[in-house]
Enzyme design. Structure first.
Site, PDB file in Angstrom:
ATOM      1  CE1 TYR A 131      -7.302 166.715  92.994  1.00  0.00           C
ATOM      2  CE2 TYR A 131      -5.676 167.939  94.158  1.00  0.00           C
ATOM      3  CZ  TYR A 131      -7.148 167.851  93.765  1.00  0.00           C
ATOM      4  OH  TYR A 131      -8.094 168.790  93.669  1.00  0.00           O
ATOM      5  CG  ASP A 188      -3.625 161.540  98.439  1.00  0.00           C
ATOM      6  OD1 ASP A 188      -4.812 160.969  98.929  1.00  0.00           O
ATOM      7  OD2 ASP A 188      -3.577 162.443  97.677  1.00  0.00           O
ATOM      8  CE  LYS A 204     -11.703 165.465  96.085  1.00  0.00           C
ATOM      9  NZ  LYS A 204     -10.464 165.283  95.898  1.00  0.00           N
TER      10      LYS A 204
HETATM   11  C1  LIG Z   1      -9.252 166.042  95.795  1.00  0.00           C
HETATM   12  C2  LIG Z   1      -7.807 165.369  96.209  1.00  0.00           C
HETATM   13  C3  LIG Z   1      -6.834 165.939  97.036  1.00  0.00           C
HETATM   14  C4  LIG Z   1      -6.886 167.256  97.453  1.00  0.00           C
HETATM   15  O1  LIG Z   1      -8.078 167.423  98.416  1.00  0.00           O
HETATM   16  P1  LIG Z   1      -9.027 168.753  98.738  1.00  0.00           P
HETATM   17  O2  LIG Z   1      -9.928 168.267  99.835  1.00  0.00           O
HETATM   18  O3  LIG Z   1      -9.624 168.968  97.276  1.00  0.00           O
HETATM   19  O4  LIG Z   1      -8.106 170.029  98.974  1.00  0.00           O
HETATM   20  C5  LIG Z   1      -5.658 165.597  97.015  1.00  0.00           C
HETATM   21  N1  LIG Z   1      -5.356 164.209  96.640  1.00  0.00           N
HETATM   22  C6  LIG Z   1      -6.249 163.386  95.824  1.00  0.00           C
HETATM   23  C7  LIG Z   1      -5.962 162.123  95.360  1.00  0.00           C
HETATM   24  C8  LIG Z   1      -7.516 163.936  95.747  1.00  0.00           C
HETATM   25  O5  LIG Z   1      -8.488 163.276  94.808  1.00  0.00           O
END
Ligand SMILES: *Cc1c(COP(=O)(O)O)cnc(C)c1O
Length: 380
Positions: free
Chosen positions: A98, A170, A195
């Site tokens: 990301y 992640d 998300k």
């Molecule tokens: C959106 C996202 C992030 C960051 O998260 P936020 O809630 O926008 O701070 C980190 N990793 C992935 C894979 C993401 O899609």
């Protein structure tokens, strides 16, 4: 308890003062004490809040972990993990990350003397070349964004154990419905709760889940000391969102499959990147570590023409052109000019992130409508 039952019940008790079945929004900063130090477990809402507590327990249960910690954003959750380390420590991170994670590592933490190595992890054996006495952490996400590569979590965990490193995954794209990295040997699971977990494009939040008590204590210390915690209203919205996570994910996966197959057979489409397709280069690993393959799909157009890709993206009726992903509504994104514009052109070409690459976050609408929308937008 199975997944859907956990999504609805884990961590949630009827409210002790009224029996309310929904955890109330404890919109309070502080808690009254009967006598100094004599309180009900709550002193100040940066440190503990009952609405956030319920959510933290719920997310921990979904990831088959022991301790959950929520943060004001996904990036604040990552920030807390990196604050476990000290100047001179080294971190090995996947090179298809990301963009905001990459920015946090290179533009913020590198200034404080932490060293990051960004490497391709589709072949996990390559990780060992970068390990030395200062190495402390391996950081990866899988599937990767936007190329949808799959990294072998169990393989990475074996390398981490052998060298006494932490492994953080992640899990934003997969959610615990599709994969539970702690069960595969990871030490820390991170989420952009924004998300799929929240799922309705109305909250920004992050989370960490761990099994180890000491690691949880260290992270809770950072959470409280740095203070990037979410408020009770957002915690409530995410608790509500998670109650349908399993139903939403099931539909995201079904729609994802139908759309990936439709695109793979479309005469104007060149490549389709979705780990559920047998032609995907990491399909075998995906099958072993994921329950299903999700609703994130990238594809390119034949001829690789940027203007053509723009025309397609402007012609959608149901896919909205926007950053983010994982909500009930379908979104489309142009990584080369939106989420991944900060990656130099040459580097983008090398990983296949070409100017006609289009990324879809397939929502939970009726798939017939989504396919006819794709069909009219791509044209014949
Ligand atoms: C959106 C996202 C992030 C960051 O998260 P936020 O809630 O926008 O701070 C980190 N990793 C992935 C894979 C993401 O899609």
């Amino acid at each position: 308890m199975k997944f859907g039952t956990k999504a609805i019940h884990a961590g949630i008790e009827p409210d002790p003062s009224t029996g309310a079945i929904m955890t109330p929004i404890y919109q309070t900063s502080t808690y009254v004490q009967a006598s100094p130090g004599d309180h009900k477990g709550y002193e100040y809402s940066r440190t503990q809040n009952p609405t956030r507590d319920a959510l933290q327990k719920n997310i921990a249960a979904l990831e088959n972990g022991k301790h959950g910690l929520c943060f004001a954003s996904g990036l604040t959750a990552i920030d807390a993990v990196i604050k476990l380390f000290q100047p001179g420590d080294e971190i090995i991170a996947a090179n298809d990350l990301y963009g905001g994670t990459y920015r946090l590592f290179t533009k913020i933490f590198a200034k404080y003397g932490l060293k990051f190595h960004f490497i391709g992890m589709e072949d996990i054996a390559g990780i060992e070349k970068y390990i030395n006495d200062n190495t402390k952490l391996i950081w990866l996400e899988t599937p990767t964004n936007p190329m949808m590569n799959i990294i072998d979590i169990q393989g990475a965990a074996a390398i981490a154990k052998k060298h006494d490193l932490l492994l953080a995954v992640d899990n934003t794209f997969s959610t615990p419905y599709l994969q539970t990295p702690l069960d595969l040997g990871a030490d820390i699971v991170m989420h952009s709760v924004t998300k799929y977990l929240a799922g309705h494009s109305d909250v920004v939040m992050g989370a960490l889940v761990v099994k180890d008590d000491q690691l949880a204590e260290d992270l809770a210390f950072i959470q409280n000391s740095s203070g990037g915690t979410p408020g009770p209203q957002d915690s409530f919205l995410v608790l509500r969102g998670i109650k349908t996570l399993h139903l939403r994910m099931q539909r995201h996966c079904e729609n994802g499959k139908a759309i990936a197959e439709f695109l793979a057979n479309h005469p104007k489409v060149d490549k389709v990147y979705w780990p559920g397709l047998p032609t995907h280069p990491n399909h075998d690993i995906a099958k072993t570590q994921m329950q299903d393959f999700g609703g994130m799909i990238s594809f390119t157009l034949k001829g690789n023409d940027k203007a053509e890709a723009f025309k397609v993206m402007e012609s959608f009726q149901y896919f909205s052109l926007a950053e983010s992903l994982g909500g009930v509504e379908s979104l489309v994104n142009h990584p080369a000019s939106m989420t991944h514009a900060s990656i130099p052109y040459e580097d983008r070409q090398k990983i296949g992130l070409t100017d006609s690459l289009i990324r879809l976050s397939v929502g939970i609408e009726d798939v017939e409508d989504l396919i006819s929308d794709l069909n009219q937008a791509i044209g014949s």
